[in-house]
Design a protein around this motif. Sequence first.
Motif, PDB file in Angstrom:
ATOM      1  N   SER A  18      -4.713   6.686  -6.037  1.00  0.00           N
ATOM      2  CA  SER A  18      -4.077   7.524  -4.865  1.00  0.00           C
ATOM      3  C   SER A  18      -5.215   8.473  -4.612  1.00  0.00           C
ATOM      4  O   SER A  18      -5.908   8.892  -5.289  1.00  0.00           O
ATOM      5  CB  SER A  18      -2.818   8.230  -5.835  1.00  0.00           C
ATOM      6  OG  SER A  18      -2.260   9.341  -4.924  1.00  0.00           O
ATOM      7  N   LYS A  48       3.100  10.670  -5.133  1.00  0.00           N
ATOM      8  CA  LYS A  48       3.831   9.429  -5.523  1.00  0.00           C
ATOM      9  C   LYS A  48       3.205   8.919  -6.850  1.00  0.00           C
ATOM     10  O   LYS A  48       3.844   8.430  -7.851  1.00  0.00           O
ATOM     11  CB  LYS A  48       4.121   8.423  -4.438  1.00  0.00           C
ATOM     12  CG  LYS A  48       4.879   7.174  -5.070  1.00  0.00           C
ATOM     13  CD  LYS A  48       4.971   6.157  -3.669  1.00  0.00           C
ATOM     14  CE  LYS A  48       5.509   4.794  -4.267  1.00  0.00           C
ATOM     15  NZ  LYS A  48       5.379   3.845  -3.408  1.00  0.00           N
ATOM     16  N   ALA A  49       1.866   8.749  -6.804  1.00  0.00           N
ATOM     17  CA  ALA A  49       1.031   8.148  -7.774  1.00  0.00           C
ATOM     18  C   ALA A  49       1.307   8.728  -9.023  1.00  0.00           C
ATOM     19  O   ALA A  49       1.113   8.071 -10.017  1.00  0.00           O
ATOM     20  CB  ALA A  49      -0.623   8.091  -7.358  1.00  0.00           C
ATOM     21  N   GLN A  61       3.686   9.561 -10.371  1.00  0.00           N
ATOM     22  CA  GLN A  61       4.965   8.981 -11.079  1.00  0.00           C
ATOM     23  C   GLN A  61       4.563   7.758 -11.685  1.00  0.00           C
ATOM     24  O   GLN A  61       5.289   7.291 -12.671  1.00  0.00           O
ATOM     25  CB  GLN A  61       6.027   8.685  -9.999  1.00  0.00           C
ATOM     26  CG  GLN A  61       6.530   9.823  -9.046  1.00  0.00           C
ATOM     27  CD  GLN A  61       6.881  11.346 -10.242  1.00  0.00           C
ATOM     28  OE1 GLN A  61       7.573  10.960 -11.146  1.00  0.00           O
ATOM     29  NE2 GLN A  61       6.506  12.238  -9.654  1.00  0.00           N
ATOM     30  N   LEU A  62       3.352   7.121 -11.190  1.00  0.00           N
ATOM     31  CA  LEU A  62       3.109   5.766 -11.817  1.00  0.00           C
ATOM     32  C   LEU A  62       2.283   5.948 -13.025  1.00  0.00           C
ATOM     33  O   LEU A  62       2.018   4.914 -13.821  1.00  0.00           O
ATOM     34  CB  LEU A  62       2.051   5.317 -10.621  1.00  0.00           C
ATOM     35  CG  LEU A  62       2.731   4.533  -9.276  1.00  0.00           C
ATOM     36  CD1 LEU A  62       1.874   3.793  -8.550  1.00  0.00           C
ATOM     37  CD2 LEU A  62       3.894   3.667  -9.716  1.00  0.00           C
ATOM     38  N   LYS A  92       3.800   4.601 -16.062  1.00  0.00           N
ATOM     39  CA  LYS A  92       3.873   3.415 -16.115  1.00  0.00           C
ATOM     40  C   LYS A  92       2.854   2.406 -16.434  1.00  0.00           C
ATOM     41  O   LYS A  92       3.104   1.301 -17.139  1.00  0.00           O
ATOM     42  CB  LYS A  92       4.358   2.767 -14.584  1.00  0.00           C
ATOM     43  CG  LYS A  92       5.720   3.245 -14.035  1.00  0.00           C
ATOM     44  CD  LYS A  92       5.930   2.631 -12.955  1.00  0.00           C
ATOM     45  CE  LYS A  92       7.215   3.423 -12.552  1.00  0.00           C
ATOM     46  NZ  LYS A  92       7.920   2.743 -11.210  1.00  0.00           N
ATOM     47  N   THR A 124       1.226  -3.672 -11.888  1.00  0.00           N
ATOM     48  CA  THR A 124       1.557  -2.249 -11.820  1.00  0.00           C
ATOM     49  C   THR A 124       1.472  -1.789 -10.265  1.00  0.00           C
ATOM     50  O   THR A 124       2.436  -1.210  -9.599  1.00  0.00           O
ATOM     51  CB  THR A 124       1.248  -1.156 -12.654  1.00  0.00           C
ATOM     52  OG1 THR A 124       1.401  -1.441 -13.951  1.00  0.00           O
ATOM     53  CG2 THR A 124       1.878  -0.003 -12.371  1.00  0.00           C
ATOM     54  N   LEU A 125       0.475  -2.202  -9.675  1.00  0.00           N
ATOM     55  CA  LEU A 125       0.224  -1.961  -8.394  1.00  0.00           C
ATOM     56  C   LEU A 125       0.855  -2.696  -7.311  1.00  0.00           C
ATOM     57  O   LEU A 125       1.440  -2.194  -6.550  1.00  0.00           O
ATOM     58  CB  LEU A 125      -1.446  -1.885  -8.060  1.00  0.00           C
ATOM     59  CG  LEU A 125      -2.452  -0.822  -8.598  1.00  0.00           C
ATOM     60  CD1 LEU A 125      -3.812  -1.250  -8.337  1.00  0.00           C
ATOM     61  CD2 LEU A 125      -1.882   0.514  -7.917  1.00  0.00           C
ATOM     62  N   GLU A 179       3.604  -4.125  -8.233  1.00  0.00           N
ATOM     63  CA  GLU A 179       4.973  -3.699  -8.283  1.00  0.00           C
ATOM     64  C   GLU A 179       5.462  -2.251  -7.486  1.00  0.00           C
ATOM     65  O   GLU A 179       6.590  -2.266  -7.249  1.00  0.00           O
ATOM     66  CB  GLU A 179       5.654  -3.747  -9.640  1.00  0.00           C
ATOM     67  CG  GLU A 179       5.754  -5.180 -10.246  1.00  0.00           C
ATOM     68  CD  GLU A 179       5.791  -4.865 -11.921  1.00  0.00           C
ATOM     69  OE1 GLU A 179       5.766  -3.841 -12.468  1.00  0.00           O
ATOM     70  OE2 GLU A 179       6.268  -6.007 -12.489  1.00  0.00           O
ATOM     71  N   ASN A 180       4.425  -1.652  -7.235  1.00  0.00           N
ATOM     72  CA  ASN A 180       4.783  -0.118  -6.799  1.00  0.00           C
ATOM     73  C   ASN A 180       4.081   0.197  -5.441  1.00  0.00           C
ATOM     74  O   ASN A 180       4.419   0.975  -4.963  1.00  0.00           O
ATOM     75  CB  ASN A 180       4.522   0.928  -7.845  1.00  0.00           C
ATOM     76  CG  ASN A 180       5.272   0.879  -9.033  1.00  0.00           C
ATOM     77  OD1 ASN A 180       6.447   1.224  -9.119  1.00  0.00           O
ATOM     78  ND2 ASN A 180       4.784  -0.017 -10.160  1.00  0.00           N
ATOM     79  N   ASP A 181       3.177  -0.501  -5.137  1.00  0.00           N
ATOM     80  CA  ASP A 181       2.608  -0.251  -3.699  1.00  0.00           C
ATOM     81  C   ASP A 181       3.451  -0.907  -2.789  1.00  0.00           C
ATOM     82  O   ASP A 181       4.135  -2.148  -2.901  1.00  0.00           O
ATOM     83  CB  ASP A 181       0.956  -0.998  -3.599  1.00  0.00           C
ATOM     84  CG  ASP A 181       0.319   0.115  -2.901  1.00  0.00           C
ATOM     85  OD1 ASP A 181      -0.779   0.659  -3.379  1.00  0.00           O
ATOM     86  OD2 ASP A 181       0.444   0.135  -1.626  1.00  0.00           O
ATOM     87  N   ASP A 182       3.400  -0.097  -1.471  1.00  0.00           N
ATOM     88  CA  ASP A 182       4.128  -0.636  -0.373  1.00  0.00           C
ATOM     89  C   ASP A 182       3.399  -1.181   0.816  1.00  0.00           C
ATOM     90  O   ASP A 182       3.912  -1.248   1.724  1.00  0.00           O
ATOM     91  CB  ASP A 182       5.283   0.312  -0.005  1.00  0.00           C
ATOM     92  CG  ASP A 182       4.850   1.773   0.152  1.00  0.00           C
ATOM     93  OD1 ASP A 182       3.356   1.839   0.332  1.00  0.00           O
ATOM     94  OD2 ASP A 182       5.498   2.862   0.307  1.00  0.00           O
TER      95      ASP A 182
END
Lengths: 139, 76
Positions: free
Chosen positions: A78, A129-130, A132-133, A136, B36-37, B39-42
């Motif tokens: 990000s 937003k990142a 929040q990642l 994970k 992870t990217l 699953e989460n990047d759009d």
Amino acid sequence: MLSHLVYVSVRNASCSAEEIEKILASCKKNNGSLDITGVLLHSATHFVQYLEGDYKQIISLYDKIKSDTRHKNVVLISGAPIKSRLFPSWQMGSKKVESEDIQYGTDMNQTEVSEFKAILGGKGQEGSKAIQLIKKFFK
Amino acid sequence: MDIIEETKRNRLLDIRRIEFGDNLIEITSALSIILTLYENDDDAEIIGACKLKVTEGIQLLEKIGAVIEASKYKIP
């Protein structure tokens, strides 16, 4: 322009706890003069670092960080302008994220500790937003 | 190029440069980032780059005999 940047990387097996202390010492020494603040999270296998400051300064620092041999596979997840800093008093906070018992290795105050815990707990943060990642990567 | 665009370009380059190494821990550590990217990047371009890399990582896992581990990273 005030911006944030988050990257994740794979910690090299040779990067010991002592090496992480050296990284943090270096951050605290150098980031102040560059007006860069942020936080470094580390597990046995990964790093996640959140940096905030002038975009040119943090992207220049990111280029240097990428060549550090203590980690590899550095991926920028990000980067975006921000209105204000999340961690204004942290030259570089850190947390070992594998254990809830480990204390934060930084000089931040209790309010900032609470704020950071809230972020890791999924609290919404404008334009980031990142963040929040981050948690994970350490599931 | 604005900051968002430059970030996307850097992220794409970083993903493409990922090297898996030759052992289970190195491969799965890199795969966990990519997955992870994914699953989460759009962004379609980022998702596409991740998909290619995940496939590469799975093939490496299978090559070293980590077939069960490889099956955990299968993506649609």
